[in-house]
Design an enzyme around this catalytic site. Structure first.
Site, PDB file in Angstrom:
ATOM      1  N   LYS A  50      -4.605  -5.720   3.068  1.00 38.05           N
ATOM      2  CA  LYS A  50      -5.233  -4.251   3.337  1.00 38.05           C
ATOM      3  C   LYS A  50      -6.440  -4.546   4.099  1.00 38.05           C
ATOM      4  O   LYS A  50      -6.841  -3.844   5.261  1.00 38.05           O
ATOM      5  CB  LYS A  50      -5.464  -3.389   2.094  1.00 38.05           C
ATOM      6  CG  LYS A  50      -4.083  -2.963   1.523  1.00 38.05           C
ATOM      7  CD  LYS A  50      -4.366  -2.266   0.148  1.00 38.05           C
ATOM      8  CE  LYS A  50      -2.950  -2.024  -0.354  1.00 38.05           C
ATOM      9  NZ  LYS A  50      -3.026  -1.625  -1.798  1.00 38.05           N
ATOM     10  N   GLN A  94      -6.873  -1.354  -6.809  1.00 38.04           N
ATOM     11  CA  GLN A  94      -5.701  -1.778  -6.849  1.00 38.04           C
ATOM     12  C   GLN A  94      -4.873  -1.947  -8.448  1.00 38.04           C
ATOM     13  O   GLN A  94      -5.424  -2.541  -9.328  1.00 38.04           O
ATOM     14  CB  GLN A  94      -5.767  -3.436  -6.463  1.00 38.04           C
ATOM     15  CG  GLN A  94      -4.589  -4.066  -6.155  1.00 38.04           C
ATOM     16  CD  GLN A  94      -3.680  -3.617  -5.238  1.00 38.04           C
ATOM     17  OE1 GLN A  94      -3.909  -3.340  -4.049  1.00 38.04           O
ATOM     18  NE2 GLN A  94      -2.317  -3.534  -5.045  1.00 38.04           N
ATOM     19  N   ASP A 117      -5.438   6.662  -1.926  1.00 38.62           N
ATOM     20  CA  ASP A 117      -4.048   6.310  -2.549  1.00 38.62           C
ATOM     21  C   ASP A 117      -3.647   7.806  -3.094  1.00 38.62           C
ATOM     22  O   ASP A 117      -2.347   7.701  -3.407  1.00 38.62           O
ATOM     23  CB  ASP A 117      -4.333   5.613  -3.733  1.00 38.62           C
ATOM     24  CG  ASP A 117      -3.717   4.035  -3.373  1.00 38.62           C
ATOM     25  OD1 ASP A 117      -3.139   3.994  -2.488  1.00 38.62           O
ATOM     26  OD2 ASP A 117      -3.995   3.171  -4.389  1.00 38.62           O
TER      27      ASP A 117
END
Ligand code: NDP
Length: 280
Positions: A50, A94, A117
Site C-alpha cells: 500500500k 490493518q 476501507d
C-alpha cells in the site's frame, strides 16, 4: 467454450495511471496513514504494498507501526490523533489486530470521512442504504471488473461464496444494488454446488485453494475469484480450479485479477477522501 480472462492487472494499471495524473495536478497531495499493530508477516507485506502504491501515485504515505503488546487505549489514542490531524486525509487500520484489542471498537473509531476501507459502521450502513461513500476496496474492485467485462447484472442470479465483512457481505450488497438477485453461501451452506450451479455471476471469496470445480459452475457463467491462499505445495492459488475455464464465459485469474484492483481502489478512495476534505 472459449473463456475470456478478465485482466485485473491491466485495468488496475489504467486506473492507477489516471489517479497519478490527477494527483500530479493537485497542490496538496492526498495522505494515507496505515496503522499496523504487531508482526503479522502477511500484514507487513500488504502494508508495504500500500505504501509503495501510494508513493508511486504521488501521494503521501504515513505509516504507523506499533508493537504487538499495544493496548486498545493506546491504539484508540493514535487513531484519535490521526482523525484530528488535518494533514492526514485517509486512515486504514490493518487487520487482524492482536487478541487484546477489540477490532470492532477500533474500526468504529476511524473518522467516517477518512475511513477509506469503508469499515466504519456509518460507511457500512451507507453501503446498504445504497448511498455509499467509501466502498471497501476489494468489493469495489470486483464491481469494476464486472463493469469492465461488460457484464449486465440486472435480473441476473449472482451467487457469492463467503460472507466476511471485508469481501463477501459488501460485494453481495453491491450486487443487490446493481439489481442482481443475490444468493449468499458460507461454510454452513448445505450442498454448495446446488447454489453455485445456478449462478450467472459467481463470486468466490473463501480462501480454500481451487475449491470450486468445473462441475459446480453453469455453462457461460462469469466467475470472479477473490481467493488468494497457498496450496499444500506453497503455490499461490485462487478459490477456483483451472478446469472452470472449460465452462465459464469469463473469469478473473489469480494472480492478476482481483488483487491488483484492491490496491487501485484504495488509491481511488484515498484521492476521494482528500478531495472531500478540500484538497485541490
Ligand atoms: P474470511 O476467512 O474472513 O471469510 C471466508 C468466508 O468463506 C467465510 O464467510 C466462511 O464462512 C466461508 N467459507 C469457508 N469455508 C467454506 C466452504 N467450505 N464453503 C463455503 N463457504 C466457506 O476470508 P476473507 O473474506 O477475508 O477472504 C477470502 C479470500 O479472499 C482469502 O483467500 C483472502 O486472502 C482473499 N482476499 C483477497 C483480497 C485481494 O485483494 N485479492 C482482499 C481480501 C481477501 P463462515 O462465515 O460460515 O465462516
Amino acid at each position: 467454450m472459449s473463456c475470456r480472462i478478465i485482466d485485473g492487472k491491466a485495468l488496475a494499471e489504467k486506473i492507477r495511471s489516471r489517479i497519478t495524473k490527477e494527483v500530479a495536478s493537485m497542490k496538496t497531495k492526498p495522505c494515507l496513514s496505515v496503522v499496523l499493530v504487531g508482526e503479522d508477516s502477511a500484514s507487513k507485506v500488504y502494508v508495504s504494498m500500500k505504501e509503495v502504491a501510494c508513493i508511486g501515485a504521488g501521494m503521501k504515505s504515513r505509516n504507523i507501526k506499533l508493537p504487538e503488546s499495544t493496548t486498545e487505549e493506546k491504539l484508540l489514542a493514535e487513531i484519535r490523533a490521526l482523525n484530528a490531524d488535518k494533514s492526514v486525509h485517509a486512515i486504514l487500520v490493518q487487520v487482524p489486530l492482536p487478541k487484546q484489542i477489540n477490532e470492532n471498537r477500533i474500526l468504529e473509531s476511524v473518522a467516517a470521512e477518512k475511513d477509506v476501507d469503508g469499515f466504519n459502521p456509518c460507511n457500512i450502513g451507507r453501503l446498504h442504504s445504497r448511498s455509499p461513500t467509501f466502498v471497501p476496496a476489494t468489493p469495489k474492485g470486483i464491481m469494476r471488473l464486472l463493469d469492465e467485462a461488460g457484464v449486465e447484472l440486472a435480473g441476473k442470479h449472482a451467487v457469492v461464496v463467503g460472507r466476511s465483512n471485508i469481501v463477501g457481505k459488501p460485494v453481495a450488497a453491491l450486487l443487490l444494488a446493481a439489481d442482481a438477485t443475490v444468493t449468499q453461501c458460507h461454510s454452513k451452506t448445505k450442498d454448495l454446488a446446488a447454489f453455485t450451479k445456478q449462478a450467472d455471476v459467481l463470486v468466490v471469496a473463501v480462501g480454500k485453494p481451487r475449491m470450486i470445480k468445473k462441475d459446480m459452475v453453469k455453462k457461460g457463467a462469469v466467475v470472479i475469484d477473490a481467493g488468494t491462499s497457498r496450496d499444500a505445495n506453497g503455490k499461490l492459488a485462487g478459490d477456483v480450479d483451472e478446469s472452470v475455464r472449460d465452462v465459464a464465459s469469463a473469469i478473473t485469474p489469480v494472480p492478476g485479477g482481483v488483487g491488483p484492483m484492491t490496491i487501485a481502489m484504495l488509491l481511488e478512495n484515498t484521492l476521494r477522501a482528500a478531495r472531500n476534505q478540500g484538497c485541490k
